[in-house]
Design an enzyme around this catalytic site. Sequence first.
Site, PDB file in Angstrom:
ATOM      1  N   ARG A  25      11.402  39.592  35.961  1.00  0.00           N
ATOM      2  CA  ARG A  25      11.298  37.858  36.633  1.00  0.00           C
ATOM      3  C   ARG A  25      12.168  37.118  35.533  1.00  0.00           C
ATOM      4  O   ARG A  25      12.871  36.265  36.112  1.00  0.00           O
ATOM      5  CB  ARG A  25       9.710  37.375  36.471  1.00  0.00           C
ATOM      6  CG  ARG A  25       9.592  36.066  36.807  1.00  0.00           C
ATOM      7  CD  ARG A  25       8.338  35.334  37.386  1.00  0.00           C
ATOM      8  NE  ARG A  25       7.369  36.292  36.963  1.00  0.00           N
ATOM      9  CZ  ARG A  25       6.578  36.137  35.728  1.00  0.00           C
ATOM     10  NH1 ARG A  25       6.884  35.456  34.810  1.00  0.00           N
ATOM     11  NH2 ARG A  25       5.631  36.991  35.738  1.00  0.00           N
TER      12      ARG A  25
ATOM     13  N   TYR B 146      19.755  17.222  53.312  1.00  0.00           N
ATOM     14  CA  TYR B 146      19.404  18.173  54.094  1.00  0.00           C
ATOM     15  C   TYR B 146      17.989  18.377  54.458  1.00  0.00           C
ATOM     16  O   TYR B 146      17.060  17.893  53.456  1.00  0.00           O
ATOM     17  CB  TYR B 146      19.581  19.494  53.003  1.00  0.00           C
ATOM     18  CG  TYR B 146      19.168  20.738  53.576  1.00  0.00           C
ATOM     19  CD1 TYR B 146      19.770  21.461  54.716  1.00  0.00           C
ATOM     20  CD2 TYR B 146      18.065  21.346  53.038  1.00  0.00           C
ATOM     21  CE1 TYR B 146      19.505  22.749  54.993  1.00  0.00           C
ATOM     22  CE2 TYR B 146      17.532  22.572  53.462  1.00  0.00           C
ATOM     23  CZ  TYR B 146      18.117  23.409  54.646  1.00  0.00           C
ATOM     24  OH  TYR B 146      17.699  24.527  54.983  1.00  0.00           O
TER      25      TYR B 146
ATOM     26  N   ASP C 141      24.015  18.369  45.256  1.00  0.00           N
ATOM     27  CA  ASP C 141      24.002  19.525  46.092  1.00  0.00           C
ATOM     28  C   ASP C 141      25.348  19.816  46.655  1.00  0.00           C
ATOM     29  O   ASP C 141      25.840  19.059  47.443  1.00  0.00           O
ATOM     30  CB  ASP C 141      22.925  19.227  47.397  1.00  0.00           C
ATOM     31  CG  ASP C 141      22.883  20.626  48.170  1.00  0.00           C
ATOM     32  OD1 ASP C 141      23.757  21.252  48.409  1.00  0.00           O
ATOM     33  OD2 ASP C 141      21.722  20.485  49.067  1.00  0.00           O
TER      34      ASP C 141
ATOM     35  N   LYS D  26      24.896  29.963  52.039  1.00  0.00           N
ATOM     36  CA  LYS D  26      25.757  29.426  52.933  1.00  0.00           C
ATOM     37  C   LYS D  26      27.448  30.012  52.602  1.00  0.00           C
ATOM     38  O   LYS D  26      27.489  31.386  52.481  1.00  0.00           O
ATOM     39  CB  LYS D  26      26.069  27.762  52.836  1.00  0.00           C
ATOM     40  CG  LYS D  26      24.422  27.530  53.037  1.00  0.00           C
ATOM     41  CD  LYS D  26      23.755  27.571  54.335  1.00  0.00           C
ATOM     42  CE  LYS D  26      22.128  27.566  54.321  1.00  0.00           C
ATOM     43  NZ  LYS D  26      21.874  26.242  53.745  1.00  0.00           N
TER      44      LYS D  26
HETATM   45  C1  LIG Z   1      20.683  25.540  53.434  1.00  0.00           C
HETATM   46  C2  LIG Z   1      20.386  24.283  52.576  1.00  0.00           C
HETATM   47  C3  LIG Z   1      19.716  24.166  51.494  1.00  0.00           C
HETATM   48  C4  LIG Z   1      18.473  25.103  51.354  1.00  0.00           C
HETATM   49  O1  LIG Z   1      19.071  26.355  50.862  1.00  0.00           O
HETATM   50  P1  LIG Z   1      18.205  27.720  51.186  1.00  0.00           P
HETATM   51  O2  LIG Z   1      18.932  28.896  50.662  1.00  0.00           O
HETATM   52  O3  LIG Z   1      18.082  27.678  52.729  1.00  0.00           O
HETATM   53  O4  LIG Z   1      16.685  27.433  50.645  1.00  0.00           O
HETATM   54  C5  LIG Z   1      19.908  23.218  50.614  1.00  0.00           C
HETATM   55  N1  LIG Z   1      21.074  22.210  50.850  1.00  0.00           N
HETATM   56  C6  LIG Z   1      21.918  22.334  51.761  1.00  0.00           C
HETATM   57  C7  LIG Z   1      22.992  21.427  51.800  1.00  0.00           C
HETATM   58  C8  LIG Z   1      21.752  23.663  52.643  1.00  0.00           C
HETATM   59  O5  LIG Z   1      22.649  23.604  53.771  1.00  0.00           O
END
Ligand SMILES: *Cc1c(COP(=O)(O)O)cnc(C)c1O
Length: 379
Positions: free
Chosen positions: A46, A98, A170, A195
């Site tokens: 962990r 998001y 982000d 992504k």
């Molecule tokens: C998908 C996404 C998230 C969340 O990420 P996960 O890997 O699905 O938990 C946060 N911010 C943006 C812009 C996203 O596209």
Amino acid sequence: MKFATKALHAGIQPDPSTGAIMTPIFQTSTYVQEAPNDHKGYEYARTQNPTRSVLEANLVALENGKFGRCFASGMSATETVIKMLRPGDEVVSTNDLYGGAYRLFTKIFADFGIKFTFVDMKDLTNIEAAMTDKTKLLWLETPTNPMINIIDIEGAVGIAKKYGAKVLVDNTFASPYLQNPLDLGADIVMHSITKFIGGHSDVIMGFLGTNDPDLDEQIAFIQNSSGAVPSPNDCFLVLRGIKTLHIRMERHCENGVKVANYLKNHSRVDKVYWPGFEDHTNHEVAKSQMRGFGGMLSFVLVGDDMGDAYRVMEKFKIFSLAESLGGVESLVGHPASMTHAAIPREERMANGLSDSLIRLSVGIEDADDLIADLEQAIG
Ligand SMILES: *Cc1c(COP(=O)(O)O)cnc(C)c1O
């Protein structure tokens, strides 16, 4: 080192025991110690795992940062940052956030006494107006999802500094190939690795990077205490995905330009949201803080009719109707009923996210085939 070379080599050494050029998958929960507390830097998985450490070193190099941590998901990375705050603290974020982050903030952390304010961040004066002496964090997302707004990172950092607040970006939609928020003064860069970075629609993972040792210490402490860590197998898959990140992003950008221009000239398309257009509100900011405009775009059909939008989405043959984005294959989504269903309708509409808005994640297929698919679907 330049990006492509870093993508392949930063933080990655052949395995010292065998020479294996690929980082092994260290599928282990614990590590044998010579004597109590006499170990090779690894105690329990962990806390640390060698496959994860290599991925973290590689990713942080791509973001030009000093410290990086990978998480079980983008949301667990998000949660880790909010857990650094205390009741009474305030967060200012974008009104085009998001959907999952919006849900986490408003439905979970708001009940712990943290206050979240959502403003239209593409205009910096709205950020300034929302700041108070309790504001501890600016939570930016740029380009935003799904309106593809651009927020001026350096401008936001300047405002945050005056109030002693930290700035998180982000960076999921841009990927480190197109934008490096730490270079623009942000304190923390966050990714949903799920992504573009993973890129193959086969892993859920998140990332936090920083240059600040104090922030990293807090992040590591919360990560180890809460335990939302990624599996070694997933870390291997992401290391493999990153080796082509630069090539994939080039193609996403090339196809993005072609699809955006095709849609813009289509008689049945009313609006196209894409930062590469000169008439996009923050086109100049996008040009200065990004190295390309990416493959994410949204559009609205003439008449803004939900039924029309549904009929178009059902007809696609190459674009797949699915949540998520950033994979090699092209996806189409309907934010109002899918990714952004957690956001109240009035709030969505006020931000321009209409019921019929269609979002595209333009993949790396041949652009002619993608345009032919749009042609037959839109008619
Ligand atoms: C998908 C996404 C998230 C969340 O990420 P996960 O890997 O699905 O938990 C946060 N911010 C943006 C812009 C996203 O596209």
